[in-house]
Design an enzyme around this catalytic site. Sequence first.
Site, mmCIF file in Angstrom:
data_model
loop_
_atom_site.group_PDB
_atom_site.id
_atom_site.type_symbol
_atom_site.label_atom_id
_atom_site.label_comp_id
_atom_site.label_asym_id
_atom_site.label_seq_id
_atom_site.Cartn_x
_atom_site.Cartn_y
_atom_site.Cartn_z
ATOM 1 N N LYS A 58 -23.056 -3.930 -3.629
ATOM 2 C CA LYS A 58 -21.978 -2.786 -2.613
ATOM 3 C C LYS A 58 -23.516 -2.443 -1.412
ATOM 4 C CE LYS A 58 -20.745 1.988 -2.086
ATOM 5 N NZ LYS A 58 -20.350 2.883 -2.410
ATOM 6 N N LYS B 73 -18.638 -5.925 -1.866
ATOM 7 C CA LYS B 73 -17.986 -4.903 -1.454
ATOM 8 C C LYS B 73 -19.092 -4.495 -0.028
ATOM 9 C CE LYS B 73 -17.271 0.428 -0.535
ATOM 10 N NZ LYS B 73 -17.520 1.729 -1.205
#
Length: 325
Positions: free
Chosen positions: A192, A249
């Site tokens: 992420k 992400k």
Amino acid sequence: MSTINLRRLRQDPHIRAMTREVSVSVEQLIQPCFVTEAGREPQAVPGLTGVFQETPDSLLHRVESDLRAGVSKFLLFGVPASRAEHDVDARFTCSQIEALKKRFGKDIWLGVDVCMCSYTPHGHCGVLNLEGDHVDNSASVRELANLALHYAQAGADCVAPSDMMDGRIAAIRQALDGNGCERTVLMSYAVKFHSTLYGPFRVAADSAPSGAVKLKDRASYQLDPARAGEAWLCTQRDVDEGADILMVKPGLPYLDLLRDLSREFKQPWAVYQVSGEYAALESLAAAGMAPRAALHREILTAFRRAGASMIITYGARSARAWLEG
Ligand code: PBG
Ligand code: ZN
């Protein structure tokens, strides 16, 4: 010499359909949902067409209509009314998990995001040190493991830590296994990035760092966009600590990593098409500059092509029409 004729296999819809390597179905899509304790009415989230800050009541109605639209997988974000730095209170989110499971049982697959940024007064994803300039890793991991266990015991099918602390996967797995939740799936936000594309989400989850503390942003715990090597280290670590599902992400700007990592690590990969990505596509379509259904279809196809098994997208509940088009 004859020219190589690649257009032969593009000439009609039949041959194009037969030669495709990947497909997207609503079965692979996960719909994020926000539910707030303070709200009295569902509130549209600016930029995210079809997405609301739900009330406990409207959440149940929304999921019911999502099921009718073919969507059965969800990622829940609970936003409690009161906030604290320590011993954060999981009760509101747990009550929502229980209500969803009581009403829909096994008809839905319920993932729950595990983080502290909607729970802390300053909006950081963990517990700050006394100086307020750094997130304390071990204090945060203790809180996160506790939250994850509560969600699992309330009936979540999956817990998904998005905080980016070190060692949270092992701590959560240990808490789950030690307390009868061996079957709860652990999906790690393994890769992420510290991205500018989280804006609409932070409004919906009321989770923007508040600026009242010294630590202004999440750069000291989320990955640096210019450092791909870190993504490999995070993935290896989370695999070793027991993550069942891995995630990249945001999605589109990090498609290179999704492709490379999914070839190397054979756990299933999720990709999170984050709020800013979805809002950007929607505004392109709203401005008449791209056909909405085909635009979304193209991007979702790119995620599948790059190696995603499942896609977390705010468009899940609208997707059936796009994918049939
Ligand atoms: C918070 C969290 C974020 C998202 C999911 N969980 C944002 C952030 O790190 O600030 C992003 C989702 C999105 O933008 O759609 N831990
Ligand atoms: Zn967070």
